[in-house]
Design a protein around this motif. Structure first.
Motif, PDB file in Angstrom:
ATOM      1  N   TYR A  21       0.842  -1.212   0.000  1.00 49.24           N
ATOM      2  CA  TYR A  21       0.000   0.000   0.000  1.00 49.24           C
ATOM      3  C   TYR A  21       0.872   1.255   0.000  1.00 49.24           C
ATOM      4  O   TYR A  21       0.619   2.201  -0.755  1.00 49.24           O
ATOM      5  N   VAL A  22       1.904   1.266   0.838  1.00 51.78           N
ATOM      6  CA  VAL A  22       2.809   2.421   0.911  1.00 51.78           C
ATOM      7  C   VAL A  22       3.440   2.692  -0.450  1.00 51.78           C
ATOM      8  O   VAL A  22       3.423   3.824  -0.958  1.00 51.78           O
ATOM      9  N   ASP A  23       3.984   1.643  -1.055  1.00 52.96           N
ATOM     10  CA  ASP A  23       4.679   1.802  -2.338  1.00 52.96           C
ATOM     11  C   ASP A  23       3.717   2.254  -3.431  1.00 52.96           C
ATOM     12  O   ASP A  23       4.055   3.121  -4.252  1.00 52.96           O
ATOM     13  N   GLN A  24       2.524   1.669  -3.461  1.00 57.39           N
ATOM     14  CA  GLN A  24       1.562   2.026  -4.504  1.00 57.39           C
ATOM     15  C   GLN A  24       1.093   3.475  -4.365  1.00 57.39           C
ATOM     16  O   GLN A  24       0.910   4.170  -5.368  1.00 57.39           O
ATOM     17  N   PHE A  25       0.913   3.929  -3.122  1.00 59.26           N
ATOM     18  CA  PHE A  25       0.528   5.334  -2.950  1.00 59.26           C
ATOM     19  C   PHE A  25       1.639   6.253  -3.445  1.00 59.26           C
ATOM     20  O   PHE A  25       1.387   7.199  -4.205  1.00 59.26           O
ATOM     21  N   ILE A  26       2.861   5.998  -3.020  1.00 59.19           N
ATOM     22  CA  ILE A  26       3.973   6.879  -3.379  1.00 59.19           C
ATOM     23  C   ILE A  26       4.192   6.894  -4.891  1.00 59.19           C
ATOM     24  O   ILE A  26       4.475   7.946  -5.486  1.00 59.19           O
ATOM     25  N   ASN A  27       4.009   5.742  -5.537  1.00 65.23           N
ATOM     26  CA  ASN A  27       4.250   5.640  -6.979  1.00 65.23           C
ATOM     27  C   ASN A  27       3.026   6.010  -7.819  1.00 65.23           C
ATOM     28  O   ASN A  27       3.113   6.049  -9.050  1.00 65.23           O
ATOM     29  N   GLY A  28       1.893   6.261  -7.155  1.00 61.36           N
ATOM     30  CA  GLY A  28       0.695   6.639  -7.886  1.00 61.36           C
ATOM     31  C   GLY A  28       0.043   5.493  -8.624  1.00 61.36           C
ATOM     32  O   GLY A  28      -0.602   5.692  -9.659  1.00 61.36           O
ATOM     33  N   THR A  29       0.179   4.273  -8.069  1.00 61.57           N
ATOM     34  CA  THR A  29      -0.377   3.091  -8.739  1.00 61.57           C
ATOM     35  C   THR A  29      -1.485   2.424  -7.924  1.00 61.57           C
ATOM     36  O   THR A  29      -1.803   1.259  -8.165  1.00 61.57           O
ATOM     37  N   LEU A  30      -2.059   3.145  -6.973  1.00 59.52           N
ATOM     38  CA  LEU A  30      -3.171   2.592  -6.216  1.00 59.52           C
ATOM     39  C   LEU A  30      -4.369   2.335  -7.128  1.00 59.52           C
ATOM     40  O   LEU A  30      -4.607   3.074  -8.084  1.00 59.52           O
ATOM     41  N   ASP A  31      -5.119   1.296  -6.802  1.00 60.73           N
ATOM     42  CA  ASP A  31      -6.380   1.051  -7.493  1.00 60.73           C
ATOM     43  C   ASP A  31      -7.275   2.285  -7.361  1.00 60.73           C
ATOM     44  O   ASP A  31      -7.285   2.964  -6.329  1.00 60.73           O
ATOM     45  N   HIS A  32      -8.036   2.576  -8.404  1.00 56.02           N
ATOM     46  CA  HIS A  32      -8.875   3.775  -8.427  1.00 56.02           C
ATOM     47  C   HIS A  32      -9.824   3.830  -7.234  1.00 56.02           C
ATOM     48  O   HIS A  32     -10.003   4.896  -6.620  1.00 56.02           O
ATOM     49  N   LYS A  33     -10.414   2.696  -6.887  1.00 58.39           N
ATOM     50  CA  LYS A  33     -11.357   2.670  -5.760  1.00 58.39           C
ATOM     51  C   LYS A  33     -10.651   2.968  -4.440  1.00 58.39           C
ATOM     52  O   LYS A  33     -11.208   3.638  -3.573  1.00 58.39           O
ATOM     53  N   VAL A  34      -9.438   2.465  -4.298  1.00 61.30           N
ATOM     54  CA  VAL A  34      -8.666   2.717  -3.075  1.00 61.30           C
ATOM     55  C   VAL A  34      -8.303   4.193  -2.978  1.00 61.30           C
ATOM     56  O   VAL A  34      -8.408   4.810  -1.915  1.00 61.30           O
ATOM     57  N   GLN A  35      -7.884   4.772  -4.106  1.00 58.38           N
ATOM     58  CA  GLN A  35      -7.546   6.199  -4.130  1.00 58.38           C
ATOM     59  C   GLN A  35      -8.779   7.048  -3.864  1.00 58.38           C
ATOM     60  O   GLN A  35      -8.726   8.036  -3.124  1.00 58.38           O
ATOM     61  N   ARG A  36      -9.909   6.648  -4.430  1.00 59.86           N
ATOM     62  CA  ARG A  36     -11.142   7.393  -4.253  1.00 59.86           C
ATOM     63  C   ARG A  36     -11.587   7.377  -2.795  1.00 59.86           C
ATOM     64  O   ARG A  36     -12.121   8.376  -2.290  1.00 59.86           O
ATOM     65  N   ARG A  37     -11.368   6.261  -2.110  1.00 57.76           N
ATOM     66  CA  ARG A  37     -11.762   6.159  -0.699  1.00 57.76           C
ATOM     67  C   ARG A  37     -10.972   7.145   0.161  1.00 57.76           C
ATOM     68  O   ARG A  37     -11.479   7.643   1.170  1.00 57.76           O
ATOM     69  N   ILE A  38      -9.742   7.427  -0.229  1.00 59.63           N
ATOM     70  CA  ILE A  38      -8.938   8.415   0.498  1.00 59.63           C
ATOM     71  C   ILE A  38      -9.601   9.790   0.420  1.00 59.63           C
ATOM     72  O   ILE A  38      -9.621  10.532   1.398  1.00 59.63           O
TER      73      ILE A  38
END
Length: 305
Positions: free
Chosen positions: A64-81
């Motif tokens: 999760y940490v790496d995906q957030f920093i690299n901008g590769t989070l799933d759209h739904k996960v990013q949207r929940r933020i």
């Protein structure tokens, strides 16, 4: 002496649509207001560096940490933020999370410190929620314990929303005591189990709210004898907050902050305060609400030095 505080310019450098509910300007506004009103002084400002990735890994899922920093989070996960991803968001997040860690270090050295953001209590192990990406409160608490500076930390969360992420991240950890005082019928709809959950009804008034603070904080101190208090001084308890359902006045916020700070000082426990949530289209009103914490710190801590 003045109150040591933590602030980084990136806190308010987050470009969001004009219709977005998150008041990104409030951090810079509070910083400028505090200096102008002599509530804080620039020479006592501390500027955080970005938090180390290893510290994030110590609390959150590395993927999760790496995906957030690299901008590769799933759209739904990013949207929940609740934020669109951007390099500015990453920069802001890494500095802000380390800012609470720095605030704790300053509190342990000076007795009190304030962070002009923080309180990301909806961040869970492998996902973020409600404008919270990484849980600065838990990261700072664990770091202080692991460094050997303290044995036990009390997270005293007075944001109007339950700290559900803090609850899940600290379950089973006897060294972090988590208390959330919040509105029962508000976000998040699915509450998690803190060590202590004080669920208050919509429309809670100054008198009733302050009675709970006066009762629960000394009780927790007597029972658990913490070496440090991390205080989330959210002002979304205000009667005119866009996302809160309490009926607390500016005076009520000031009295709450004075109570918490005075109780910590009376028991000789270092206090690291973050400003937490607060939502209003009126930048001036929001600044005044958050500034109550700084007024309280000056009156309740410094006046007795």
């Amino acid at each position: 002496m003045s109150i040591p505080f933590v602030y980084h310019a990136s806190y308010s450098k987050l470009a969001l649509p004009s219709t977005h509910r998150f008041p990104t300007t409030k951090y810079h506004n509070l910083y400028q207001h505090a200096l102008k009103q002599h509530l804080l002084f620039e020479r006592y400002r501390h500027i955080p560096s970005p938090i180390s990735i290893d510290m994030l890994y110590g609390v959150h899922c590395p993927q999760y940490v790496d995906q957030f920093i690299n901008g590769t989070l799933d759209h739904k996960v990013q949207r929940r933020i609740g934020f669109p991803w951007s390099t500015e968001l990453v920069t802001r997040t890494l500095h802000a999370v380390n800012g609470t860690h720095l605030c704790v270090e300053l509190a342990l050295k000076h007795g009190i410190a304030v962070h002009l953001t923080g309180g990301y209590h909806h961040a869970h192990y492998d996902f973020g929620s409600g404008f919270c990406i990484f849980n600065d409160l838990v990261i700072a608490a664990k770091s202080a314990i692991e460094s050997g500076e303290v044995d036990k930390v009390l997270i005293f969360d007075c944001d109007v929303h339950q700290g559900d992420g803090t609850a899940t991240l600290t379950q089973g950890d006897p060294n972090i005591i988590n208390c959330s005082i919040h509105c029962a019928k508000n976000f998040p709809s699915r509450k998690q189990q803190s060590d202590y959950d004080i669920d208050l009804d919509k429309g809670c008034t100054d008198t009733r709210y302050l009675e709970h603070i006066q009762q629960i904080l000394p009780y927790l101190i007597r029972l658990h004898q913490p070496d440090l208090i991390i205080y989330d001084a959210g002002v979304d308890i205000h009667q005119d907050d866009d996302l809160g359902y309490f009926s607390i006045s500016n005076q009520g916020i000031l009295d709450r902050d004075k109570q918490v700070i005075s109780i910590a000082k009376m028991h000789n426990i270092p206090l690291a305060a973050v400003i937490g949530g607060g939502y209003s289209r009126s930048e001036t009103e929001l600044t005044l609400r958050h500034s109550q914490l700084l007024i309280a710190a000056n009156e309740s801590w410094l006046s007795t030095q």
